[in-house]
Design an enzyme around this catalytic site. Sequence first.
Site, PDB file in Angstrom:
ATOM      1  N   LYS A  76       0.848  -1.202   0.000  1.00 33.78           N
ATOM      2  CA  LYS A  76       0.000   0.000   0.000  1.00 33.78           C
ATOM      3  C   LYS A  76       0.879   1.245   0.000  1.00 33.78           C
ATOM      4  O   LYS A  76       1.945   1.251   0.633  1.00 33.78           O
ATOM      5  CB  LYS A  76      -0.899  -0.054   1.243  1.00 33.78           C
ATOM      6  CG  LYS A  76      -1.925   1.050   1.360  1.00 33.78           C
ATOM      7  CD  LYS A  76      -2.845   0.795   2.560  1.00 33.78           C
ATOM      8  CE  LYS A  76      -3.866   1.895   2.778  1.00 33.78           C
ATOM      9  NZ  LYS A  76      -4.791   1.596   3.896  1.00 33.78           N
ATOM     10  N   SER A 151      -9.759   1.753   2.945  1.00 37.14           N
ATOM     11  CA  SER A 151      -8.867   2.521   2.112  1.00 37.14           C
ATOM     12  C   SER A 151      -7.843   1.680   1.344  1.00 37.14           C
ATOM     13  O   SER A 151      -7.232   2.175   0.407  1.00 37.14           O
ATOM     14  CB  SER A 151      -8.117   3.532   2.978  1.00 37.14           C
ATOM     15  OG  SER A 151      -7.278   2.879   3.911  1.00 37.14           O
ATOM     16  N   SER A 175     -10.001  -0.799   7.016  1.00 37.73           N
ATOM     17  CA  SER A 175      -9.416  -0.612   5.684  1.00 37.73           C
ATOM     18  C   SER A 175      -8.751  -1.821   5.046  1.00 37.73           C
ATOM     19  O   SER A 175      -8.414  -1.775   3.868  1.00 37.73           O
ATOM     20  CB  SER A 175      -8.405   0.524   5.724  1.00 37.73           C
ATOM     21  OG  SER A 175      -9.069   1.737   5.573  1.00 37.73           O
TER      22      SER A 175
HETATM   23  N1  GLN Z   1     -13.209   3.871   6.432  1.00 36.86           N
HETATM   24  C1  GLN Z   1     -12.509   4.209   7.609  1.00 36.86           C
HETATM   25  C2  GLN Z   1     -12.068   5.636   7.556  1.00 36.86           C
HETATM   26  O1  GLN Z   1     -12.331   6.273   6.603  1.00 36.86           O
HETATM   27  C3  GLN Z   1     -11.390   3.280   7.828  1.00 36.86           C
HETATM   28  C4  GLN Z   1     -10.119   3.696   7.242  1.00 36.86           C
HETATM   29  C5  GLN Z   1      -8.963   2.819   7.617  1.00 36.86           C
HETATM   30  O2  GLN Z   1      -9.134   1.765   8.233  1.00 36.86           O
HETATM   31  N2  GLN Z   1      -7.780   3.304   7.305  1.00 36.86           N
HETATM   32  O3  GLN Z   1     -11.466   6.136   8.453  1.00 36.86           O
END
Ligand code: GLN
Length: 474
Positions: A76, A151, A175
């Site tokens: 990532k 994400s 995410s």
């Molecule tokens: N969807 C969540 C957020 O927007 C989780 C993001 C993540 O786990 N990095 O914060």
Amino acid sequence: MTTFRSFKQVQSALSNQLTTCVEITNSYLQKIEEHNHLNAFIQVYTDEALSQALAVDRKLENGTAGKLAGMVIAIKDNLCYKDHKVSASSKILDGFESLFSATVVDRLLAADAIIIGRLNCDEFAMGSANENTIYGTVKNPLDNTKVAGGSSGGSAAAVAAGLCLATLGSDTGGSIRQPAAFCGIVGLKPTYSRVSRYGLIAYASSFDQIGPLTNTVQDSALLLEVIAGEDEFDSTVSTRKVDEYSKAPLSDSPKRIAYIKECLESKGLDPEIKLVIENKIEELKAEGHIVEPISFSYLDYLVPTYYVITTAEASSNLARFDGVHYGYRSENITNLESTYINSRTEGFGEEVKRRIMLGTFVLSAGYHDAYFTKAQKIRRLIQDKTNEMFKDYDFVISPTTPHTPFAIGTKHTDPTIMYLEDIFTVQANLAGNPAISIPIQNHSNGMSIGLHIMADNFKESDLLAFSKYMNKEG
Ligand code: GLN
């Protein structure tokens, strides 16, 4: 070349001399090219991956190869890799190159994994659809009109489309697990502190964890075994011994499994997903396990608590991107203050700015107690209640997501609707517990449905063994 779905298949092809690491890498490079439209990869390390592959082939010949020899992996774009660009999908890191490698990256390389490129994600890991990115929305390989989740959307799409064997993502509120569920693969968030965060671009430091996305549970177990454990560069990392997760056996005793009543009764849950989970519950009971409903009255507090604390932490973590130290600097500057203001205004995307402002607000003198302190107290209640669950049960199961992937561009306008995507995943981050998403069945709309399994802290061995059983891996 045949498409490999597991590292075991790769190892057997290599040991029977049916292929080489160079050949495998070349075939992934070709696939990446053919799937450019998915926007999963931001950068492909063609020459470097091929020379790593050649070196690993030599090591295989003379018997000195590491545990992950032949595993082609991508990372990532929030993980630092020395002398490689890293941007967290943000303009503010434009042109920035890592000065050191994340501990997880070093460990992958030391185990002879081949790193093939870096992957698209939501900007600073903020999002659930991988639409908040300067590189274009990641498309779901199962249906290109749908989002891949976020994400770590690029990490999930790359594995699902067979562009590499495995990837690393990060999980602050879901995410890893949510995109894994959306793309029909396995995604594991380890216990908070199990894996070093050194070299991970911080979003919310008391939540962030790095973890694997793979086709099989076994490959996630193997990767965790390599990346987990003590690290002198991260003072929050656990010093507990790392188990041999890939060899963890499932005990014969019936498992005690709970499901949260309020999850299955929640308004936004797709009725077909609910039915699939209910059928799974019946199946587990028929197999002799104890499966019981429990009540968790804090369900409605999870998402608000998460967003108060994570935005507070983000506003502090992202203060370092000031137009001076890293990457992008506005051309429109006259003094120090305008350097900060204009670089940050131009460099951050809309969602990131929203969260920085929200986080700054909840930390501000007049509102600190009303929001931040209160959210911290609720977090403690959630932790206590979650720990209590694991006194009586081995696992807590739920759907990973309330519905299957939505169409690209449809949820972008209202951030609060997007925040509700995290309803089933954030508990594990607020409490710190390990949790996994595994694909259990297809929806009638053709997309995949993910089963979410959470376990007690540091019980990854049990979690992975049980997940293998649920995923019907022999
Ligand atoms: N969807 C969540 C957020 O927007 C989780 C993001 C993540 O786990 N990095 O914060």
